[in-house]
Write an enzyme that holds these catalytic residues in place. Structure first.
Site, PDB file in Angstrom:
ATOM      1  N   ARG A 213      39.259 -54.081  10.198  1.00  0.00           N
ATOM      2  CA  ARG A 213      40.485 -54.036   9.395  1.00  0.00           C
ATOM      3  C   ARG A 213      41.662 -53.640  10.283  1.00  0.00           C
ATOM      4  O   ARG A 213      41.706 -52.527  10.805  1.00  0.00           O
ATOM      5  CB  ARG A 213      40.338 -53.017   8.269  1.00  0.00           C
ATOM      6  CG  ARG A 213      39.122 -53.255   7.373  1.00  0.00           C
ATOM      7  CD  ARG A 213      39.481 -54.132   6.200  1.00  0.00           C
ATOM      8  NE  ARG A 213      38.320 -54.658   5.509  1.00  0.00           N
ATOM      9  CZ  ARG A 213      38.023 -54.396   4.236  1.00  0.00           C
ATOM     10  NH1 ARG A 213      38.783 -53.579   3.527  1.00  0.00           N
ATOM     11  NH2 ARG A 213      36.995 -54.965   3.668  1.00  0.00           N
ATOM     12  N   GLU A 215      44.588 -52.600   9.849  1.00  0.00           N
ATOM     13  CA  GLU A 215      45.665 -51.876   9.166  1.00  0.00           C
ATOM     14  C   GLU A 215      45.994 -50.603   9.930  1.00  0.00           C
ATOM     15  O   GLU A 215      45.099 -49.924  10.409  1.00  0.00           O
ATOM     16  CB  GLU A 215      45.226 -51.526   7.732  1.00  0.00           C
ATOM     17  CG  GLU A 215      45.179 -52.744   6.825  1.00  0.00           C
ATOM     18  CD  GLU A 215      44.051 -52.668   5.802  1.00  0.00           C
ATOM     19  OE1 GLU A 215      43.331 -51.659   5.772  1.00  0.00           O
ATOM     20  OE2 GLU A 215      43.893 -53.651   5.049  1.00  0.00           O
ATOM     21  N   ARG A 221      40.324 -41.077   5.780  1.00  0.00           N
ATOM     22  CA  ARG A 221      39.273 -41.933   5.212  1.00  0.00           C
ATOM     23  C   ARG A 221      39.347 -43.401   5.606  1.00  0.00           C
ATOM     24  O   ARG A 221      38.637 -44.220   5.048  1.00  0.00           O
ATOM     25  CB  ARG A 221      39.314 -41.824   3.702  1.00  0.00           C
ATOM     26  CG  ARG A 221      40.630 -42.277   3.131  1.00  0.00           C
ATOM     27  CD  ARG A 221      40.710 -41.788   1.736  1.00  0.00           C
ATOM     28  NE  ARG A 221      41.809 -42.389   1.016  1.00  0.00           N
ATOM     29  CZ  ARG A 221      41.700 -42.891  -0.192  1.00  0.00           C
ATOM     30  NH1 ARG A 221      40.544 -42.918  -0.786  1.00  0.00           N
ATOM     31  NH2 ARG A 221      42.743 -43.361  -0.784  1.00  0.00           N
ATOM     32  N   HIS A 222      40.236 -43.728   6.538  1.00  0.00           N
ATOM     33  CA  HIS A 222      40.314 -45.110   7.004  1.00  0.00           C
ATOM     34  C   HIS A 222      40.034 -45.202   8.500  1.00  0.00           C
ATOM     35  O   HIS A 222      40.523 -44.380   9.265  1.00  0.00           O
ATOM     36  CB  HIS A 222      41.716 -45.692   6.766  1.00  0.00           C
ATOM     37  CG  HIS A 222      42.009 -45.991   5.337  1.00  0.00           C
ATOM     38  ND1 HIS A 222      42.728 -45.139   4.538  1.00  0.00           N
ATOM     39  CD2 HIS A 222      41.681 -47.055   4.559  1.00  0.00           C
ATOM     40  CE1 HIS A 222      42.830 -45.661   3.320  1.00  0.00           C
ATOM     41  NE2 HIS A 222      42.195 -46.812   3.297  1.00  0.00           N
ATOM     42  N   GLU A 356      37.504 -43.861  -3.294  1.00  0.00           N
ATOM     43  CA  GLU A 356      36.789 -45.128  -3.479  1.00  0.00           C
ATOM     44  C   GLU A 356      35.710 -45.285  -2.415  1.00  0.00           C
ATOM     45  O   GLU A 356      35.992 -45.167  -1.237  1.00  0.00           O
ATOM     46  CB  GLU A 356      37.790 -46.292  -3.364  1.00  0.00           C
ATOM     47  CG  GLU A 356      37.097 -47.645  -3.425  1.00  0.00           C
ATOM     48  CD  GLU A 356      38.004 -48.804  -3.005  1.00  0.00           C
ATOM     49  OE1 GLU A 356      39.208 -48.787  -3.328  1.00  0.00           O
ATOM     50  OE2 GLU A 356      37.491 -49.715  -2.350  1.00  0.00           O
ATOM     51  N   SER A 359      33.983 -51.462  -3.797  1.00  0.00           N
ATOM     52  CA  SER A 359      34.680 -52.379  -4.700  1.00  0.00           C
ATOM     53  C   SER A 359      33.764 -53.555  -4.949  1.00  0.00           C
ATOM     54  O   SER A 359      33.061 -53.996  -4.039  1.00  0.00           O
ATOM     55  CB  SER A 359      35.948 -52.935  -4.048  1.00  0.00           C
ATOM     56  OG  SER A 359      36.965 -51.989  -4.037  1.00  0.00           O
ATOM     57  N   ARG A 407      32.321 -44.065   4.381  1.00  0.00           N
ATOM     58  CA  ARG A 407      32.908 -43.392   3.201  1.00  0.00           C
ATOM     59  C   ARG A 407      31.866 -42.573   2.456  1.00  0.00           C
ATOM     60  O   ARG A 407      32.127 -41.450   2.028  1.00  0.00           O
ATOM     61  CB  ARG A 407      33.468 -44.421   2.226  1.00  0.00           C
ATOM     62  CG  ARG A 407      34.801 -45.000   2.620  1.00  0.00           C
ATOM     63  CD  ARG A 407      35.976 -44.154   2.126  1.00  0.00           C
ATOM     64  NE  ARG A 407      37.205 -44.691   2.675  1.00  0.00           N
ATOM     65  CZ  ARG A 407      37.969 -45.569   2.054  1.00  0.00           C
ATOM     66  NH1 ARG A 407      37.662 -45.966   0.840  1.00  0.00           N
ATOM     67  NH2 ARG A 407      39.061 -46.029   2.635  1.00  0.00           N
TER      68      ARG A 407
HETATM   69  P1  ATP Z   1      40.947 -48.553   0.279  1.00  0.00           P
HETATM   70  O1  ATP Z   1      41.699 -48.986  -0.946  1.00  0.00           O
HETATM   71  O2  ATP Z   1      40.226 -47.258   0.080  1.00  0.00           O
HETATM   72  O3  ATP Z   1      41.744 -48.589   1.525  1.00  0.00           O
HETATM   73  P2  ATP Z   1      39.871 -51.220   0.200  1.00  0.00           P
HETATM   74  O4  ATP Z   1      39.950 -51.428  -1.276  1.00  0.00           O
HETATM   75  O5  ATP Z   1      40.881 -51.807   1.089  1.00  0.00           O
HETATM   76  O6  ATP Z   1      39.770 -49.636   0.506  1.00  0.00           O
HETATM   77  P3  ATP Z   1      37.559 -52.906   0.212  1.00  0.00           P
HETATM   78  O7  ATP Z   1      38.110 -54.137   0.819  1.00  0.00           O
HETATM   79  O8  ATP Z   1      37.393 -52.824  -1.250  1.00  0.00           O
HETATM   80  O9  ATP Z   1      38.428 -51.659   0.718  1.00  0.00           O
HETATM   81  O10 ATP Z   1      36.184 -52.588   0.981  1.00  0.00           O
HETATM   82  C1  ATP Z   1      34.988 -52.132   0.350  1.00  0.00           C
HETATM   83  C2  ATP Z   1      34.608 -50.743   0.815  1.00  0.00           C
HETATM   84  O11 ATP Z   1      34.590 -50.647   2.240  1.00  0.00           O
HETATM   85  C3  ATP Z   1      35.614 -49.658   0.402  1.00  0.00           C
HETATM   86  O12 ATP Z   1      35.379 -49.240  -0.915  1.00  0.00           O
HETATM   87  C4  ATP Z   1      35.322 -48.580   1.421  1.00  0.00           C
HETATM   88  O13 ATP Z   1      34.139 -47.885   1.091  1.00  0.00           O
HETATM   89  C5  ATP Z   1      35.032 -49.386   2.676  1.00  0.00           C
HETATM   90  N1  ATP Z   1      36.268 -49.538   3.475  1.00  0.00           N
HETATM   91  C6  ATP Z   1      37.163 -50.538   3.413  1.00  0.00           C
HETATM   92  N2  ATP Z   1      38.165 -50.380   4.283  1.00  0.00           N
HETATM   93  C7  ATP Z   1      37.901 -49.237   4.941  1.00  0.00           C
HETATM   94  C8  ATP Z   1      38.558 -48.526   5.989  1.00  0.00           C
HETATM   95  N3  ATP Z   1      39.670 -48.983   6.550  1.00  0.00           N
HETATM   96  N4  ATP Z   1      37.985 -47.386   6.435  1.00  0.00           N
HETATM   97  C9  ATP Z   1      36.832 -46.923   5.880  1.00  0.00           C
HETATM   98  N5  ATP Z   1      36.165 -47.545   4.906  1.00  0.00           N
HETATM   99  C10 ATP Z   1      36.684 -48.680   4.419  1.00  0.00           C
HETATM  100 MG    MG Z   2      38.542 -51.740  -2.625  1.00  0.00          MG
END
Ligand code: ATP
Ligand code: MG
Length: 432
Positions: A213, A215, A221-222, A356, A359, A407
């Site tokens: 990712r 970002e 937590r990211h 979270e 998803s 997470r």
């Molecule tokens: P958030 O809203 O918490 O940034 P997201 O909705 O962008 O997460 P999803 O694309 O739904 O993330 O990814 C599914 C799962 O993968 C998330 O619920 C989380 O557990 C994990 N995840 C996603 N992006 C990240 C990140 N940058 N760092 C840590 N864990 C992540």
């Molecule tokens: Mg999500």
């Protein structure tokens, strides 16, 4: 050759010859007595050398061993009520297998707690600390529990490409890479591939996978490289079946962590296993937040602050730490999410202690509807033809989720995400 780990050196072995091996944790020289504390993956064992009775070469080895050197000690077990664990080893031979340089880049005796950057820069050494290695022992058990739950529920493990030609979800959060003369990207999730497998007849698949990712987060937590368990199942009636697989999976993972009694003891943590995952709808979540002074406009995502507050409210008022938020507005979910009215979707997030962790959703399996949703979200179906083809010749109803392993670990142990990942990748960190 090592015959015993430190954990196996018990008073009952009194008089027995053993060989232990590991790192020099500490040396104390009391003149007539020298104590060397040897550390291995199971803990510590005291090596006690008496000046009058010990071989000169043994005393010399103790004098020349620097802290953190790797040594092998052959000796006899001796009961001693004054020694830690009421047992010590009287050395007959000590071999220095690798002499450590000094000064050390960080302290591993827990007397001084180094800052997280120093620790991550010297992770090989940081993991020598029992409280840090405990985290990764638990992590291994948790991942194994996840695989075993899915295996025993008829899922097969697959691997899909991490080098991809276009965005899975049309987002901009991808790392571009050069792929010979073409542009390519690191995959942000196996989404499109695991869905394509639903048209293959394999019905239930999962992948323990990396998400990349791009970002620019700077949070607890990211990370930019994430590990996750990604699951997809076919022939579902609606999203409820997906929710129950995820619930079963997460409970097994928490149980596996809670069973690591020794490691949790070292970490001074306790894990409570929830009985089940509660269910809230998005609209209910918004009402609960509003009642506690946090207004979120209908159709907006619930922000970090809202998630945290909701976690507190759910804990205080409903005595639960694990719950779904269901029925999200269609407009905040990706194009492949199944609508169930004009405004709502068959999607959900799983929240654990106000964060979270997953998803998921029922997905669209109708080709025409999928193309319409892509267009509505200004995506070009032409870029997704390899994916769309899988919907033209028999695609069963299906759904799935992505569950972050990092997470889950951080929420179970209540630690920042960098603590539960061996070599984290974030905005500022690319090595080690
Ligand atoms: P958030 O809203 O918490 O940034 P997201 O909705 O962008 O997460 P999803 O694309 O739904 O993330 O990814 C599914 C799962 O993968 C998330 O619920 C989380 O557990 C994990 N995840 C996603 N992006 C990240 C990140 N940058 N760092 C840590 N864990 C992540
Ligand atoms: Mg999500």
């Amino acid at each position: 050759m090592r015959t015993h780990y430190s954990g196996e050196i018990k008073p009952e072995l009194d008089g027995k010859e053993v060989t232990v091996a590991g790192w020099v944790h500490e040396i104390r020289d009391l003149g007539k007595l020298k104590f060397l504390v040897l550390r291995d993956r199971e803990g510590f064992v005291q090596i006690t050398a008496k000046k009058d009775t010990c071989d000169a070469t043994v005393l010399k080895a103790i004098d020349s061993a620097s802290r953190e050197s790797v040594i092998e000690v052959r000796g006899r077990v001796q009961k001693n009520s004054r020694a830690p664990g009421s047992v010590e080893v009287i050395p007959e031979n000590i071999s220095i297998l690798s002499l450590a340089q000094s000064p050390l880049p960080m302290d591993v005796t827990l007397k001084v707690d180094a800052d997280i950057d120093t620790r991550l820069n010297n992770r090989f050494m940081d993991v020598r600390k029992p409280d840090v290695s405990a985290i990764f022992t638990i992590r291994s058990k948790v991942v194994r529990a996840a695989r075993s739950y899915l295996d025993s529920n008829g899922f097969i493990e697959i691997h899909t490409p991490k080098i991809i030609a276009s965005a899975s979800e049309g987002g901009t959060n991808l790392f571009p890479i050069s792929y010979f003369d073409k542009e390519a990207f690191l995959a942000q999730s196996p989404q499109l591939y695991k869905q394509m497998m639903m048209a293959s007849g394999l019905d239930r698949v999962y992948e323990t996978t990396f998400y990349f990712r791009a970002e620019e987060h700077d949070t607890r937590r990211h990370l930019n490289e994430v590990t996750a368990v990604d699951v997809e199942l076919a022939f579902i009636k609606d999203e409820e079946e997906v929710l129950s697989v995820l619930e079963g999976l997460v409970l097994e993972m928490i149980k596996a962590a809670a069973a690591c009694v020794k490691e949790l003891g070292i970490l001074k943590k306790e894990i409570t296993v929830p009985e089940k995952a509660e269910r809230l709808t998005y609209d209910e979540a918004l009402e609960m937040l509003a009642a506690h002074g946090k207004k979120i406009a209908w159709g907006e995502d619930i922000d970090t602050e809202g998630e945290k507050l909701l976690g507190e409210v759910m804990k205080n008022e409903r005595s639960t730490e694990l719950y779904y938020i269901k029925d999200y507005p269609l407009k905040v979910r990706p194009f492949y999410t199944m609508p169930f009215s004009e405004k709502y979707s068959r999607s959900f997030d799983l929240e654990y202690k106000g964060v979270e962790v997953s998803s998921g959703a029922q997905r669209i399996n109708d080709y025409g509807l999928l193309v319409d949703r892509m267009k509505a979200l200004k995506l070009d179906p032409g870029n997704f033809s390899f994916y769309l083809d899988a919907f033209k010749y028999g695609m069963p109803p299906h759904g799935g989720f992505g569950l972050g392993i990092d997470r889950m670990m951080m929420q179970m142990l209540e630690l920042p995400i960098r603590e539960v990942v061996l070599f984290p990748r974030d905005r500022h960190r690319l090595t080690p």
